[in-house]
Design an enzyme around this catalytic site. Structure first.
Site, PDB file in Angstrom:
ATOM      1  N   ASN A  30       7.856  20.247  15.082  1.00 43.00           N
ATOM      2  CA  ASN A  30       7.628  18.785  15.575  1.00 43.00           C
ATOM      3  C   ASN A  30       8.714  18.345  15.934  1.00 43.00           C
ATOM      4  O   ASN A  30       9.252  17.551  14.742  1.00 43.00           O
ATOM      5  CB  ASN A  30       6.912  18.066  14.013  1.00 43.00           C
ATOM      6  CG  ASN A  30       6.401  16.922  14.432  1.00 43.00           C
ATOM      7  OD1 ASN A  30       6.227  16.485  16.275  1.00 43.00           O
ATOM      8  ND2 ASN A  30       5.578  15.774  14.307  1.00 43.00           N
ATOM      9  N   TRP A  31       8.782  17.929  16.747  1.00 45.64           N
ATOM     10  CA  TRP A  31      10.293  17.376  17.286  1.00 45.64           C
ATOM     11  C   TRP A  31      10.177  16.038  16.897  1.00 45.64           C
ATOM     12  O   TRP A  31      11.047  15.285  17.224  1.00 45.64           O
ATOM     13  CB  TRP A  31      10.979  17.543  18.548  1.00 45.64           C
ATOM     14  CG  TRP A  31      11.042  19.335  18.782  1.00 45.64           C
ATOM     15  CD1 TRP A  31      10.319  19.975  18.275  1.00 45.64           C
ATOM     16  CD2 TRP A  31      11.278  19.629  20.262  1.00 45.64           C
ATOM     17  NE1 TRP A  31      11.610  21.235  18.736  1.00 45.64           N
ATOM     18  CE2 TRP A  31      11.442  21.079  20.150  1.00 45.64           C
ATOM     19  CE3 TRP A  31      11.348  19.138  21.760  1.00 45.64           C
ATOM     20  CZ2 TRP A  31      12.214  21.646  21.105  1.00 45.64           C
ATOM     21  CZ3 TRP A  31      12.177  19.987  22.526  1.00 45.64           C
ATOM     22  CH2 TRP A  31      12.248  21.309  22.343  1.00 45.64           C
ATOM     23  N   LYS A  32       8.940  15.420  17.113  1.00 45.26           N
ATOM     24  CA  LYS A  32       9.130  13.731  17.099  1.00 45.26           C
ATOM     25  C   LYS A  32       9.841  13.399  18.092  1.00 45.26           C
ATOM     26  O   LYS A  32       9.483  14.023  19.189  1.00 45.26           O
ATOM     27  CB  LYS A  32       9.320  13.403  15.874  1.00 45.26           C
ATOM     28  CG  LYS A  32       8.659  14.389  14.242  1.00 45.26           C
ATOM     29  CD  LYS A  32       8.992  13.202  13.186  1.00 45.26           C
ATOM     30  CE  LYS A  32       8.004  13.950  12.190  1.00 45.26           C
ATOM     31  NZ  LYS A  32       7.772  13.285  10.549  1.00 45.26           N
TER      32      LYS A  32
ATOM     33  N   HIS B 225      -1.238  13.461  12.778  1.00 44.03           N
ATOM     34  CA  HIS B 225      -0.206  13.537  11.801  1.00 44.03           C
ATOM     35  C   HIS B 225      -0.423  11.918  11.431  1.00 44.03           C
ATOM     36  O   HIS B 225      -0.060  10.578  11.723  1.00 44.03           O
ATOM     37  CB  HIS B 225       1.261  13.557  13.133  1.00 44.03           C
ATOM     38  CG  HIS B 225       2.254  13.538  12.004  1.00 44.03           C
ATOM     39  ND1 HIS B 225       3.170  12.613  11.470  1.00 44.03           N
ATOM     40  CD2 HIS B 225       3.291  14.355  12.256  1.00 44.03           C
ATOM     41  CE1 HIS B 225       4.122  13.395  10.244  1.00 44.03           C
ATOM     42  NE2 HIS B 225       4.046  14.816  11.251  1.00 44.03           N
TER      43      HIS B 225
ATOM     44  N   GLU C  83       1.920   9.268  10.552  1.00 42.92           N
ATOM     45  CA  GLU C  83       2.293   8.535  11.124  1.00 42.92           C
ATOM     46  C   GLU C  83       1.647   8.481  12.470  1.00 42.92           C
ATOM     47  O   GLU C  83       1.948   6.883  12.481  1.00 42.92           O
ATOM     48  CB  GLU C  83       3.856   9.502  11.927  1.00 42.92           C
ATOM     49  CG  GLU C  83       5.001   9.371  11.097  1.00 42.92           C
ATOM     50  CD  GLU C  83       6.008  10.755  11.600  1.00 42.92           C
ATOM     51  OE1 GLU C  83       6.674  10.964  10.505  1.00 42.92           O
ATOM     52  OE2 GLU C  83       6.079  10.873  12.325  1.00 42.92           O
TER      53      GLU C  83
ATOM     54  N   GLU D 147       0.038  18.060   5.096  1.00 49.06           N
ATOM     55  CA  GLU D 147       1.554  16.987   5.217  1.00 49.06           C
ATOM     56  C   GLU D 147       0.910  16.234   4.065  1.00 49.06           C
ATOM     57  O   GLU D 147       0.982  15.043   4.149  1.00 49.06           O
ATOM     58  CB  GLU D 147       2.084  16.294   6.565  1.00 49.06           C
ATOM     59  CG  GLU D 147       1.248  15.824   6.988  1.00 49.06           C
ATOM     60  CD  GLU D 147       1.401  14.924   8.149  1.00 49.06           C
ATOM     61  OE1 GLU D 147       2.219  15.807   8.587  1.00 49.06           O
ATOM     62  OE2 GLU D 147       0.155  14.516   8.624  1.00 49.06           O
TER      63      GLU D 147
ATOM     64  N   GLY E 203       9.650  13.271   5.882  1.00 55.07           N
ATOM     65  CA  GLY E 203      11.374  12.418   6.402  1.00 55.07           C
ATOM     66  C   GLY E 203      11.605  12.266   4.146  1.00 55.07           C
ATOM     67  O   GLY E 203      13.034  11.286   4.643  1.00 55.07           O
TER      68      GLY E 203
ATOM     69  N   SER F 103       8.257  18.238   4.834  1.00 53.25           N
ATOM     70  CA  SER F 103       9.977  18.923   4.386  1.00 53.25           C
ATOM     71  C   SER F 103      10.132  19.969   4.252  1.00 53.25           C
ATOM     72  O   SER F 103      11.205  20.664   2.722  1.00 53.25           O
ATOM     73  CB  SER F 103      11.074  18.200   3.732  1.00 53.25           C
ATOM     74  OG  SER F 103      10.229  17.021   3.655  1.00 53.25           O
TER      75      SER F 103
ATOM     76  N   GLY G 145       9.404  19.600  10.678  1.00 53.99           N
ATOM     77  CA  GLY G 145       9.559  18.131  11.565  1.00 53.99           C
ATOM     78  C   GLY G 145      11.586  18.234  11.453  1.00 53.99           C
ATOM     79  O   GLY G 145      11.882  19.291  12.604  1.00 53.99           O
ATOM     80  N   GLY G 146      12.349  17.652  10.685  1.00 55.00           N
ATOM     81  CA  GLY G 146      13.896  17.571  11.034  1.00 55.00           C
ATOM     82  C   GLY G 146      14.320  19.003  10.940  1.00 55.00           C
ATOM     83  O   GLY G 146      15.298  19.170  11.957  1.00 55.00           O
TER      84      GLY G 146
END
Length: 246
Positions: free
Chosen positions: A9-11, A93, A95, A164, A170, A208, A229-230
Site C-alpha cells: 500500500n503506497w498510500k 483502511h 486512515e 491492521e 506508521g 508495520s 505500508g512503508g
C-alpha cells in the site's frame, strides 16, 4: 494450504520516476511462491499497469466509491479501476475511517461495489490504541467485519480481510505474533459462522510488517500474508517480505 498474499500500500507517496525505479526493482526480484500486488495512488495506475502487465505482480487501488457513477466530484468508481486492470482495491483502511469519517456501512458498500466489477476488496479492520487498552479489540473488529458480512451475504468468500491494529501503523510498533494471531483467529471464527468457505479465505496482517519480523508473523496459523505500508516503498524490503511469505 492457503496461498500467501503480500500487498503493498503506497498510500499518498511516489512520483513517476520513483515508481518506475521501484517497479523495476520488484520485477527483477523473486521468484516468490506467494501472490504479490501493489496498490498505487489513482494517477499512477496507468503507469503501474504498463510496468506490470504480463508479469507475476498484480496491482490495485487504495479506495473506490460506493457509487457506480454520477455527480460525486473527486470520487473514483470500481468500474474505472477495472478498466485499468486492477485486481484489488483496499476499502476501509484506518486512515480512511479516521480522516474521512468512513462508517462500517460505507466500507461494506464499497466492498459490494468492488465485487460488482470483479475486483477483490481488501477489507481493513482494526482497533485504536485506546480501544485496545480498554479491552475493546474483539468488539471493534467484529463490529467492523459484521457490517461487511451482512451486506455481502453469500459473496463474503470473495473478499480478503486485513487486520491492521491502528496503533501499529506508521508508529514503528508491531503487534507480537501472538497478539496478531489471536485477532486473526477471532476473525476466522467470525467468518466461519458466516460461510463454509472461511478456511479458504485470506486474512492479512497490516501493522508495520517489515523484513525482520515478517517470518514470525507469517508463521502464525491464521496470518495469510501482509498489507505492507512503508516497507512497500523500498524494493529490497518489500521483496524480502515477499520471500518470507514463500
Amino acid at each position: 494450504m492457503r496461498r500467501k498474499l503480500v500487498v503493498g500500500n503506497w498510500k499518498m507517496n511516489g512520483s513517476r520516476a520513483a515508481n518506475a525505479e521501484l517497479l523495476a526493482g520488484l520485477n527483477a526480484a523473486g521468484p516468490w511462491t506467494a501472490d504479490v500486488a501493489v496498490c498505487a495512488p489513482f494517477p499512477y495506475l496507468g503507469d503501474v499497469a504498463l510496468s506490470l502487465q504480463g508479469g507475476r505482480i498484480g496491482w490495485g487501488a487504495q479506495d473506490c466509491s460506493a457509487h457506480e457513477s454520477g455527480a460525486f466530484t473527486g470520487e473514483v468508481s470500481a468500474a474505472m479501476l477495472a478498466e485499468f486492470g486492477c485486481r484489488f482495491v483496499i476499502v476501509g483502511h484506518s486512515e480512511r475511517r479516521a480522516l474521512h469519517g468512513e462508517s462500517d456501512q460505507l466500507v461494506a458498500d464499497k466492498a459490494k461495489a468492488a465485487l460488482a466489477h470483479k475486483l477483490t476488496p481488501i477489507v481493513c479492520v482494526g482497533e485504536t490504541l485506546a480501544e485496545r487498552e480498554a479491552g475493546e479489540t474483539d468488539h471493534v473488529v467484529k463490529r467492523q467485519l459484521s457490517a461487511v458480512i451482512h451486506t455481502l451475504g453469500h459473496c463474503v468468500p470473495q473478499i480478503v480481510v486485513a487486520y491492521e491494529p491502528v496503533w501499529a501503523i506508521g508508529t514503528g510498533k508491531t503487534a507480537t505474533p501472538e497478539q496478531a494471531q489471536a485477532v486473526h483467529a477471532l476473525l476466522r471464527a467470525q467468518l466461519h459462522a458466516a460461510t463454509t468457505k472461511s478456511d479458504e479465505m485470506l486474512i492479512l496482517y497490516g501493522g508495520s510488517m517489515k523484513p525482520d519480523n515478517a517470518a514470525q508473523l507469517l508463521g502464525q496459523a491464521d496470518i495469510d500474508g501482509g498489507l505492507i505500508g512503508g516497507a512497500s516503498l523500498k524494493a529490497a524490503d518489500f521483496a524480502a517480505i515477499c520471500k518470507a511469505a514463500g
